[in-house]
Design an enzyme around this catalytic site. Structure first.
Site, PDB file in Angstrom:
ATOM      1  N   ARG A  94     -13.985  -8.022   5.773  1.00 30.85           N
ATOM      2  CA  ARG A  94     -14.282  -6.924   6.690  1.00 30.85           C
ATOM      3  C   ARG A  94     -15.603  -6.260   6.319  1.00 30.85           C
ATOM      4  O   ARG A  94     -16.398  -5.906   7.176  1.00 30.85           O
ATOM      5  CB  ARG A  94     -13.138  -5.899   6.643  1.00 30.85           C
ATOM      6  CG  ARG A  94     -12.805  -5.279   7.983  1.00 30.85           C
ATOM      7  CD  ARG A  94     -11.535  -4.454   7.897  1.00 30.85           C
ATOM      8  NE  ARG A  94     -10.348  -5.279   7.781  1.00 30.85           N
ATOM      9  CZ  ARG A  94      -9.729  -5.834   8.822  1.00 30.85           C
ATOM     10  NH1 ARG A  94     -10.173  -5.658  10.037  1.00 30.85           N
ATOM     11  NH2 ARG A  94      -8.657  -6.574   8.638  1.00 30.85           N
ATOM     12  N   GLY A 142      -9.188   0.028  -3.969  1.00 34.66           N
ATOM     13  CA  GLY A 142      -8.300   1.146  -3.668  1.00 34.66           C
ATOM     14  C   GLY A 142      -7.297   1.386  -4.785  1.00 34.66           C
ATOM     15  O   GLY A 142      -7.030   2.531  -5.179  1.00 34.66           O
ATOM     16  N   THR A 202      -8.296  -9.780  -6.087  1.00 34.96           N
ATOM     17  CA  THR A 202      -8.583  -9.703  -4.654  1.00 34.96           C
ATOM     18  C   THR A 202      -9.378 -10.936  -4.261  1.00 34.96           C
ATOM     19  O   THR A 202     -10.186 -11.420  -5.042  1.00 34.96           O
ATOM     20  CB  THR A 202      -9.391  -8.434  -4.288  1.00 34.96           C
ATOM     21  OG1 THR A 202      -9.989  -8.630  -2.991  1.00 34.96           O
ATOM     22  CG2 THR A 202     -10.506  -8.176  -5.274  1.00 34.96           C
ATOM     23  N   MET A 221     -11.798 -14.183   6.348  1.00 34.24           N
ATOM     24  CA  MET A 221     -11.631 -12.806   5.905  1.00 34.24           C
ATOM     25  C   MET A 221     -12.932 -12.234   5.357  1.00 34.24           C
ATOM     26  O   MET A 221     -13.798 -12.974   4.906  1.00 34.24           O
ATOM     27  CB  MET A 221     -10.501 -12.728   4.886  1.00 34.24           C
ATOM     28  CG  MET A 221      -9.138 -12.795   5.558  1.00 34.24           C
ATOM     29  SD  MET A 221      -7.775 -12.392   4.440  1.00 34.24           S
ATOM     30  CE  MET A 221      -6.429 -12.169   5.640  1.00 34.24           C
ATOM     31  N   GLU A 252     -23.032 -24.841  10.008  1.00 35.83           N
ATOM     32  CA  GLU A 252     -24.362 -24.796  10.594  1.00 35.83           C
ATOM     33  C   GLU A 252     -24.914 -23.376  10.627  1.00 35.83           C
ATOM     34  O   GLU A 252     -26.110 -23.152  10.616  1.00 35.83           O
ATOM     35  CB  GLU A 252     -24.334 -25.377  12.015  1.00 35.83           C
ATOM     36  CG  GLU A 252     -24.510 -26.877  12.034  1.00 35.83           C
ATOM     37  CD  GLU A 252     -23.321 -27.611  11.404  1.00 35.83           C
ATOM     38  OE1 GLU A 252     -22.188 -27.108  11.507  1.00 35.83           O
ATOM     39  OE2 GLU A 252     -23.520 -28.676  10.805  1.00 35.83           O
ATOM     40  N   SER A 255     -21.968 -32.082  16.241  1.00 33.46           N
ATOM     41  CA  SER A 255     -20.992 -30.999  16.285  1.00 33.46           C
ATOM     42  C   SER A 255     -21.452 -29.895  15.360  1.00 33.46           C
ATOM     43  O   SER A 255     -22.296 -30.108  14.499  1.00 33.46           O
ATOM     44  CB  SER A 255     -19.632 -31.504  15.844  1.00 33.46           C
ATOM     45  OG  SER A 255     -19.701 -31.904  14.495  1.00 33.46           O
ATOM     46  N   ARG A 294       0.879  -1.162   0.000  1.00 37.82           N
ATOM     47  CA  ARG A 294       0.000   0.000   0.000  1.00 37.82           C
ATOM     48  C   ARG A 294       0.922   1.220   0.000  1.00 37.82           C
ATOM     49  O   ARG A 294       2.037   1.163   0.511  1.00 37.82           O
ATOM     50  CB  ARG A 294      -0.903  -0.002   1.232  1.00 37.82           C
ATOM     51  CG  ARG A 294      -1.763  -1.262   1.267  1.00 37.82           C
ATOM     52  CD  ARG A 294      -2.789  -1.306   2.371  1.00 37.82           C
ATOM     53  NE  ARG A 294      -3.251  -2.681   2.560  1.00 37.82           N
ATOM     54  CZ  ARG A 294      -4.223  -3.256   1.840  1.00 37.82           C
ATOM     55  NH1 ARG A 294      -4.859  -2.564   0.917  1.00 37.82           N
ATOM     56  NH2 ARG A 294      -4.579  -4.519   2.044  1.00 37.82           N
ATOM     57  N   GLY A 346      -7.365  -4.289  -6.190  1.00 30.00           N
ATOM     58  CA  GLY A 346      -8.753  -4.137  -5.796  1.00 30.00           C
ATOM     59  C   GLY A 346      -9.237  -2.699  -5.893  1.00 30.00           C
ATOM     60  O   GLY A 346      -8.641  -1.869  -6.591  1.00 30.00           O
ATOM     61  N   ASP A 377     -11.622 -11.038  -2.106  1.00 27.28           N
ATOM     62  CA  ASP A 377     -12.921 -10.676  -1.508  1.00 27.28           C
ATOM     63  C   ASP A 377     -14.113 -10.785  -2.453  1.00 27.28           C
ATOM     64  O   ASP A 377     -15.250 -10.830  -2.008  1.00 27.28           O
ATOM     65  CB  ASP A 377     -12.853  -9.257  -0.937  1.00 27.28           C
ATOM     66  CG  ASP A 377     -11.973  -9.177   0.294  1.00 27.28           C
ATOM     67  OD1 ASP A 377     -11.910 -10.181   1.030  1.00 27.28           O
ATOM     68  OD2 ASP A 377     -11.344  -8.134   0.523  1.00 27.28           O
TER      69      ASP A 377
END
Lengths: 328, 328, 328, 328
Positions: free
Chosen positions: D176, D108, D130, D174, D192, D220, D76, D106, D132
């Protein structure tokens, strides 16, 4: 003299490890091959107390050799630590006509088996199933090889992004008392520094090492930290400490956690488990009891459980030295 | 008496195996750590004859520990089999001021090194790098562990489709003279039958075994065949033979081939290679020559090359028995 | 008008593909969610004729989403091609009170479903499960993504050893009629040349390409060959042809075979299968029939089965061009 | 009108993602194929400001298609956010005779490129790299497919041990601002419950869901939590909350972290990157600028950068519904 063994029970106990299913399969099929009955006990010692038993044959264990975890489930069991608990367990075994059992697990599970054997003169045999590789008398425990490969594969991935960004990563791996996973996976992954419970590297030396690493032209660094490392700081505290004292690094933390216990077992663990299961059944048939099956070089051996649980295996000094040399 | 070693050459020779890069890295970094110069030779003995050398330091081998193949490339070399070829090679080494070399390879490569040592009194040290695990004096060769995992992972995939369709698969794996890959991967993958060069199972027994397998309720079967298996038929002939005599099966063949030589090395192979590289350099510094580094149990040993190349390692009878028991 | 759907059957048919289990699980759970009964049919159309049915609920499909193959097994069925066979099948469905079925498979399986629907006005819905990705009306079939990753991972391994030895590899992948696997895996693996059924590259151009590749400084080459490639030679004949005309290369062959059908499905295939299973059940509930669920961009669509089986999907010309550019 | 493009620069910027190397390789080889010069810029915009350039040709990018991370490194860069920084960068490009650049990154990174284009009328083209998958105008970004497979493979391992012990795992992945990784990997892994930033499930509903899950017979549970999930609690707080309110569960936490950015790219990501690199070069040659290459269904498209960075892509409501149905 031990009476003739006709029916053997098998179960897994304590923390699970990859290859436990291969060991279960091996015990079951060895029984079938040798014309013995075999009974599976679910949920370890708790299931023994509860009588959670199921007769199994060679076909019951189809298609599990390559699966992680344990199809018999595992649990820690407080009740078995009491004389009453063990008495109930013994009654259940007798009621089901079981003549001996094979326990697949680690130190704690073996200690329980030994006590049980002493109290009831009940034939027991142990198979070392734990990712920690910390049991005296065997060069390898079932699951260790898979665990170090899991760790190395994850670090290979992290290194991709570490070297793209000039970053420093602290990676916490399992090992509360012993550093075998950290040391082997650290050497295998080419880690710059490895912090283990057996050795107090000291924070100063860590900083020196990181500075040297930077100066020598490395653009990124991976530090492996065993859970129980001796610097007295956990991995998040280490991050803060280094960021304060070495601001040139962008430090990140990764705690690998339970993924280290799972995964399809490696060929090594599957073969080891297959061999140990046969040996355990054969030893019981021969009238032996209170042993753990171990491997020394490429040969199977029987180790008195008392010896196996007497201490943790020591860390390999030669491998520490190799690690130091590799990080020049 | 050997003169002081100041400059060491390293190269890979013969068929490549996963972990060779980790061994190269280890030799190079051990030299750096011990303040010796290190020279890489490309393309094995051919590169030695051609003087295809390159000085290397600790940073030259960054980021190769996890890579398959060999960054120094490898080759078989006819010219080195001639006295003239070896003479040229020796002149190149002398000209470059090289005092000793470490060869990473198998039997053939070691035989060349031994001859070279005898002819020129030149210090040589061997590191066993071959997927076949067939070298006397070491429990493991570098690459074997990765190869058996590659085979097991492929068979796991094939089994998915085999059990979806009630099929019989013949899977050919590497092993012209020795069945270690076949036997270990076969046990690890839960194969129904394993055909190896050391044992003539016989076609009749194969048919019997497959019939029994079918009767016992198994819906699919995997048979592992080493390249050099002793039934005298290759894998395609086996297919035809079985289809003729056991028409209930839909038979398929898979020849795994060279993928078995590649792939990122496992942690075991990386650690083994890292340890062996250090040991090789240390042994040369101590004035030793004409040895191969081996591993016995978890300890490194030095094995005279003469002994290492005297025969193939025998197959493990206990593991054959385990295999028989597991396929009940 | 279709009557209200209360009980749905699900089965897999034809060649298996990774992700079929995820699709089965999705159909079963969608039924449970929407308060419908669900019945599993074993062994495809053959099991339908034989009445090999089993009622299933949401818990019956625990822990199968990540497994390759098909838990319901699959088979090709000659009997279903006859009117008598289909009549028997219909009687079995009626007897079991089944109102509709979801078939997971490829072209051949869909053709059978369509015919069945026409003959008995029985509601059917198709889910495209095949590694070939050759079905009109859907951008992806279940299993294709896993298969191309399997191929690419194997080629990554082979490339390790290819580049260690200056070798040329011919690698045969699945695709008798369509080259989607070959083209995608070839681009993904960085193959030097890709031979597919849709295009006759010609042997001359192959030689030219290999010569150019050699001249441009590449030390090794990988050529992907789809089973049904148009040069009219199989992969072993190609090897001989090239060895004769380009003796500089050491040529090896690898036939990947059935491993391409197995393996744990990728996330893409699991998600695709999960979505398609829900859509199939919803469509049946809405009274639709004789459709295949497809995906277009990221949206699910319904495609008339007639259209889906009308032809194979065309190869992507843009991707062929990308392949040509990448191999400069 | 844009002048003729003769020399193109390529670089990676922002967080790295698997497949970036495949995109770099594609841009470089497309330039070579179209007889353009190509220059690599190291360390993103910072390297542009510093003039950290290197001419590259088709052979410079050998053997990187299958490597994670970015060989050009990424960073960055605060300085590029200032007019002075961008002026310096422009001067470096002009000095080096560069006519256009391709930025792989990405949101930015694209915003910086757009500003640069506006200020200096300099041709720019974006490739979405990216993990994401959050960029408007493209169905897939490079790296997303690899990331979800990494997550799913880890969860498969954790599930082995979870189901051996009746445990509940919170796994942080990941994301955000967007929940694409969480939702896709969660459905793929059979989680689940899935907590994402776009949706406030609420703690009450989480408890209800876990209770229901327990009651329905599941032994579980795995709960996926995106970094930015909306419950307002991080994964460790969630653990405490659940342990307090649902003491039947033994709760564990795993934070996957940066391993999600690394790893060898999947075939999907390699093919996508190869296609996008070619398209970016072609678009610049055609005189286009200020676009991002996207993919819609299976076709490449050009999306104005302004549009691409206008917002995050919305979560797929249909997939949330599928997730709900699958966890019945």
């Amino acid at each position: 003299m031990t009476k003739k063994i006709k029916k053997i029970a098998v179960f897994t106990s304590g923390g699970d490890s990859p290859g436990m299913n291969a060991a279960i399969r091996s015990v079951v099929r060895a029984c079938a091959f040798m014309k013995l009955e075999c009974v599976a006990i679910y949920r370890g010692y708790q299931g023994m107390i509860d009588g959670d038993f199921k007769p199994v044959n060679a076909r019951s264990v189809n298609n599990i050799i390559n699966k992680g975890g344990t199809v018999l489930k595992s649990a820690r069991c407080e009740e078995f630590r009491t004389p009453e608990g063990r008495k109930k367990a013994h009654e259940q075994l007798v009621k089901a006509g079981i003549d001996a059992f094979v326990v697949i697990g680690g130190n704690g599970s073996f200690a329980g088996a030994q006590l049980f054997n002493e109290e009831f003169d009940f034939p027991v045999m142990g198979i070392p199933g734990t990712i920690d590789n910390d049991i005296i008398g065997t060069s390898y425990t079932i699951g260790f090889d898979t665990a170090i490969n899991t760790v190395v594969e994850v670090i290979d991935k992290i290194r991709d992004t570490a070297s793209s960004h000039n970053r420093l990563f602290f990676i916490e791996v399992m090992g509360r008392d012993v550093g075998h996973i950290a040391l082997n996976a650290g050497v295998g992954a080419g880690a710059e520094e490895i912090l283990i419970p057996e050795q107090n590297l000291g924070l100063e030396r860590l900083l020196d090492s990181l500075k040297r690493s930077k100066k020598s032209g490395k653009s990124s660094s991976i530090v492996i930290v065993a859970e129980g490392d001796k610097t007295g700081k956990n991995v998040f505290e280490l991050k803060e400490y280094v960021e304060e004292h070495l601001p040139i690094y962008d430090v990140r933390v990764s705690v690998l956690g339970h993924m280290q216990r799972g995964g399809n077992p490696t060929c090594f663990d599957r073969v080891l488990a297959s061999r140990m299961g046969v040996k355990a059944v054969e030893a019981l048939i021969e009238g032996k009891s209170n042993y753990m099956v171990g491997i020394r070089d490429t040969k199977l051996v029987l180790v008195p459980i008392k010896e196996a649980i007497s201490a943790h295996t020591a860390i390999d000094e030669e491998l520490i030295r190799v690690s130091d040399i590799m990080t020049i």
